[in-house]
Each structure stands twice: as C-alpha cells, then as structure tokens.
Design a protein around this motif. Structure first.
Motif, PDB file in Angstrom:
ATOM      1  N   ARG A  10     -14.290   8.234 -38.944  1.00  0.00           N
ATOM      2  CA  ARG A  10     -15.064   7.106 -38.451  1.00  0.00           C
ATOM      3  C   ARG A  10     -16.250   7.544 -37.610  1.00  0.00           C
ATOM      4  O   ARG A  10     -16.709   6.815 -36.736  1.00  0.00           O
ATOM      5  N   TRP A  61     -21.454   0.291 -41.754  1.00  0.00           N
ATOM      6  CA  TRP A  61     -20.218   0.599 -42.479  1.00  0.00           C
ATOM      7  C   TRP A  61     -19.895  -0.545 -43.432  1.00  0.00           C
ATOM      8  O   TRP A  61     -20.354  -1.666 -43.282  1.00  0.00           O
ATOM      9  N   LEU A  74     -19.826   4.848 -44.821  1.00  0.00           N
ATOM     10  CA  LEU A  74     -20.763   4.880 -43.697  1.00  0.00           C
ATOM     11  C   LEU A  74     -22.168   5.137 -44.211  1.00  0.00           C
ATOM     12  O   LEU A  74     -22.365   5.860 -45.194  1.00  0.00           O
TER      13      LEU A  74
END
Lengths: 113, 117
Positions: free
Chosen positions: B72, B93, B33
């Motif tokens: 996430r 990402w 990320l």
C-alpha cells in the motif's frame, strides 16, 4: 494528443437552475466514461460513470448522457447548488488499453446564489 | 473505510535536485496504485501504475521513476528535477480484486504541488 476534450473552461449557473457540462472524445474505442469533481487543494473525487452500453445514468441530482454516434457526453446537475461549485473532469477509458484513464482539462463550474 | 495519504502538499525544489513523493493507502489490500500529473493548462496524465509489489508500468517516457516497496505504498522519484517537472502530482488507487479497473473508479489523494525553480 488530447483524446478527451472539454471545450468550456468555465461555466456560471444560478442556484436552482440546471448545469450542463459537456465533453467530447475522439477515440471510438472508449467504452467507459466517468466524471470527477475537484475542489481547490484537494484531489478529484469520483462523481458518476457510464458504460458505453448505456446512454443515460442517473444518481440523485446528477445525470450523465452518452451519445456514442456523436462521441459526446454531458453531465447534468439539477438543481444546481452553491456547493457544486468546483472543477469537473471528464474521463474515458477503453477496455483493451490497459489502466490508463484519459482526462479532459476540466470545466470550472460556479453556482451563484 | 479506505483512505489515501499523499505528502507533502506543496514542494519547491531547485533544478537538478532529487525528488521523492510518497503515497500510502489504508483500508484496502492489493490496490492498483497510480501516479498522475496535471501540468498547467492540461488534463490529468497517467505517469505510472502498479498492480502489485515491485510491479511498475510506465505510461510516458520522462525524468521520473516509481517504486512500490510495500502493498500500500507508492513512491514517485527523480534523481535530477527539470523545470518541466513542475505540476500537480496526484496519487490514486482503485480496487484490483473484483471487477477489475473498469468497475472500480479511481480514488485520488489531495495531491502535491511541485514547483521546480
């Protein structure tokens, strides 16, 4: 210090003609190059990439050319369509430099009917 | 398919106020990320990246911090905003499990336009 340079802030091309977007870089360690396309109010989307072991990569209407000796790459769009109107970012990275992608400032392409 | 959500789309904050921008990714596990910023007249600049929960790397010294509390989820924060923090912030990402970063392009969210007044 800007290591990836897109010296043309804007480009206007007629529909059906070829669009050529240029990008220069200064870091000889860069070995992976990408082009991203960005519409207003959206994030950039990946378009096409090329590794330094190649000098050309083609994907449909889009072709990227790499000239390592000149530290120059270009994106060709043939034929250009009005939907191609967007800002195009060139980006580069080096294998040993971690996860950073170095981006240019972008070139705004306008394809006119 | 994978999707990335970033919010809010626009934000106006006074100098000295705190900041929290959130980004979540769906449809993939263990992504790398990233937080990027585009200031006026400049290219995209990498601020932070994370290769796993709790693992944050900072690329430039600044008034901002990042956290990854879940696999996430990626959060960009500031305790006190400066005028120079104004810009367009993008979360992104990339696949982290096969081929590494170099075979896996970045996928960006739609960004947050931050104006510090």
């Amino acid at each position: 210090d800007q290591q990836v340079k897109q010296n043309s802030p804007s480009l206007s091309v007629q529909e059906g003609r070829i669009s050529i977007l240029n990008c220069d870089y200064t870091n000889s360690m860069f070995d992976y190059f990408l082009w991203y396309k960005k519409y207003p109010a959206e994030g950039p989307t990946f378009l096409i990439s090329i590794s330094s072991i190649k000098d050309k990569n083609e994907d449909g209407r889009f072709t990227v050319f790499l000239n390592k000796s000149a530290k120059h790459l270009s994106l060709h769009i043939v034929p250009s369509q009005p939907g191609d109107s967007a800002v195009y970012f060139c980006a580069a990275s080096a294998t040993d430099s971690g996860y950073a992608l170095n981006f240019g400032k972008g070139t705004s392409l306008l394809v006119t009917p | 398919s994978q999707t990335i959500h970033q919010w809010p789309a626009t934000l106006v904050q006074p100098v000295g106020s705190p900041l929290s921008l959130e980004c979540t990714v769906e449809g993939t596990s263990n992504p790398n990320l990233y937080w990027y910023r585009q200031a006026a007249g400049r290219g995209l600049q990498l601020l932070f990246y994370s290769v796993g929960i709790g693992q944050i790397s900072s690329e430039v010294p600044q008034n901002l911090s990042a956290s990854r509390p879940q696999d996430r989820q990626f959060i960009l924060s500031s305790k006190k905003l400066l005028l120079s923090d104004s810009g367009f912030y993008l979360c992104a990402w990339s696949g982290g499990q096969t081929g590494g970063f170099y075979n896996s392009p970045l996928h960006f969210g739609n960004g947050t336009r931050l104006t510090v007044t």
